[in-house]
Design an enzyme around this catalytic site. Structure first.
Site, PDB file in Angstrom:
ATOM      1  N   GLU A 158       0.674   6.845  10.813  1.00  0.00           N
ATOM      2  CA  GLU A 158       1.506   7.772  10.390  1.00  0.00           C
ATOM      3  C   GLU A 158       2.127   6.398   9.367  1.00  0.00           C
ATOM      4  O   GLU A 158       3.220   6.895   8.202  1.00  0.00           O
ATOM      5  CB  GLU A 158       2.476   8.259  10.870  1.00  0.00           C
ATOM      6  CG  GLU A 158       1.623   9.355  11.504  1.00  0.00           C
ATOM      7  CD  GLU A 158       1.672  10.527  10.958  1.00  0.00           C
ATOM      8  OE1 GLU A 158       2.026  10.541   9.335  1.00  0.00           O
ATOM      9  OE2 GLU A 158       0.729  11.234  11.055  1.00  0.00           O
ATOM     10  N   TYR A 217      10.145  12.283  10.446  1.00  0.00           N
ATOM     11  CA  TYR A 217       8.744  12.595   9.871  1.00  0.00           C
ATOM     12  C   TYR A 217       8.076  12.681  11.356  1.00  0.00           C
ATOM     13  O   TYR A 217       7.331  12.814  12.108  1.00  0.00           O
ATOM     14  CB  TYR A 217       8.433  12.735   8.868  1.00  0.00           C
ATOM     15  CG  TYR A 217       6.902  13.250   8.510  1.00  0.00           C
ATOM     16  CD1 TYR A 217       6.376  14.324   8.550  1.00  0.00           C
ATOM     17  CD2 TYR A 217       5.757  11.899   8.984  1.00  0.00           C
ATOM     18  CE1 TYR A 217       4.477  14.434   8.409  1.00  0.00           C
ATOM     19  CE2 TYR A 217       4.398  11.800   8.429  1.00  0.00           C
ATOM     20  CZ  TYR A 217       3.650  12.783   8.599  1.00  0.00           C
ATOM     21  OH  TYR A 217       2.752  13.388   9.138  1.00  0.00           O
ATOM     22  N   ASP A 248       6.995  17.182   5.757  1.00  0.00           N
ATOM     23  CA  ASP A 248       6.722  16.402   5.362  1.00  0.00           C
ATOM     24  C   ASP A 248       6.350  17.240   3.345  1.00  0.00           C
ATOM     25  O   ASP A 248       6.817  17.761   3.246  1.00  0.00           O
ATOM     26  CB  ASP A 248       5.298  15.862   4.979  1.00  0.00           C
ATOM     27  CG  ASP A 248       3.876  16.417   5.004  1.00  0.00           C
ATOM     28  OD1 ASP A 248       4.469  18.004   5.173  1.00  0.00           O
ATOM     29  OD2 ASP A 248       2.820  15.740   4.936  1.00  0.00           O
TER      30      ASP A 248
END
Ligand code: SF4
Length: 358
Positions: A37, A120, A138
């Site tokens: 991520e 997120y 997102d």
């Protein structure tokens, strides 16, 4: 609890038709999820893919990363850009190692408190690794939701952010949050794409507001237009007796912690002329003992808020730099040991200087 038309169909599409493959998909290890991520923040999947594999190979666990030489981590990050991510990566690895005995917390708020982890990323780790009912929001998710519901509130406005967060949470499959979160992002990346979404084969079209009103390409809406700052970076490659002068960038600016050649920065382009007389160089060199051996073409790199233009001027010195201003002379063959901005790598690669293998 009965699932909505949106959630049911999205989950069905995921089971029957989602063919998107990525090396971190279905991963349950929070360390690997976190790593993927962070790499994917501001980086396309195709570009991040090999970086992820290289990181996992070099640092199979968080302890290895936390205890590694920082220059080695930056070197591996080289070319990905947005280096504050790399700095935060190291800071979070150390923090997890020291405060959490090397284990990621499963709690959303604790994840959110870690360096470089925003809502997120915290939701992604919490749902993928710990099955917590937290919806990710997102660009993909915003696009799918704004089109399906026909929302033209700017996604980057305060009210837009609140609205999309609530909607994302409302549609989330609370029993399978990790699978759902991955499904909606995959759906946005492969079906409800930014340009030319494939509405003709979409399982949501029957109730999709944007499709029914012909607005798919107009949604979502953005409020702010980014105005980009323009910078000119002139890199002087000062070579003296087989050594080149470089220094580490330490200011709060782009490319923090990376190394660079002698830099003169201007707001406007310098008219090509006598490079040895450029303002700012005088305190470093004596033009009588310096020869310009080559000048490059103009390079340009687009960053989110800045456009960087620049040129590379190679100078052979007959005497060392007058003042060092933080620059150190290193053997030319050792340049590959130092993490460098992509801007410089592009130039060096064009000059056939192999940095990855030395
Ligand atoms: Fe997106 Fe088109 Fe499907 Fe609507 S019908 S969700 S716009 S792909």
């Amino acid at each position: 609890m009965k699932k909505s038309f949106f959630t049911q169909n999205l989950m069905r599409w995921n089971k029957d038709a989602n063919r998107r493959e990525m090396p971190w998909k279905n991963e349950k290890d929070p360390y690997k999820i976190w790593l993927s991520e962070i790499i994917l923040q501001q980086t396309r999947v195709e570009q991040g893919w090999n970086y992820y594999l290289r990181f996992i190979k070099a640092f199979p666990g968080i302890s290895k990363l936390a205890n590694s030489n920082e220059q080695k981590v930056f070197k591996l990050w080289e070319g990905l850009g947005y280096y504050s991510r790399c700095k935060n990566l190291i800071a979070t690895a150390k923090l997890i190692e020291e405060q959490y005995a090397g284990r990621f917390p499963g709690d959303y708020d604790k994840l959110l408190a870690l360096p470089g982890i925003g809502p997120y990323t915290a939701a992604a780790i919490a749902s993928f690794a710990f099955n917590q009912p937290k919806a990710v929001v997102d660009g993909n998710v915003i696009r799918v939701l704004s089109r399906f519901k026909g929302i033209d509130v700017p996604a980057d406005s305060l009210s837009g952010k609140k609205l999309f967060n609530e909607l994302a949470q409302q549609f989330l499959d609370k029993e399978n949050p990790g699978i759902y979160n991955q499904a909606i992002m995959d759906f946005g990346a492969t079906v409800c794409k930014p340009r030319n979404p494939t509405c003709d084969i979409c399982i949501l079209r029957k109730r999709c507001n944007a499709f029914l009103t012909g607005r798919a390409n107009d949604l979502p809406v953005k409020e702010k237009k980014i105005t980009k700052k323009i910078r000119w970076l002139y890199y002087f490659i000062m070579i003296y007796k087989g050594k080149v002068y470089i220094r580490k960038r330490t200011n709060k600016d782009i490319w923090h912690n990376l190394h660079e050649f002698v830099l003169i920065e201007t707001k406007k382009a310098i008219t090509p002329g006598n490079w040895l007389q450029v303002a700012g160089l005088k305190q470093l060199i004596n033009p009588e003992y310096a020869i310009v051996s080559s000048t490059s073409r103009i390079y340009t790199q687009q960053l989110t808020h800045q456009t960087i233009h620049g040129q590379f001027i190679e100078i052979r010195l007959q005497i060392p730099l007058k003042a060092n201003l933080g620059y150190d002379a290193i053997p030319l063959g050792k340049l590959h040991d130092y993490p460098l901005p992509k801007f410089m790598i592009t130039y060096l690669e064009e000059k056939n200087v192999n940095l990855r293998n030395g």
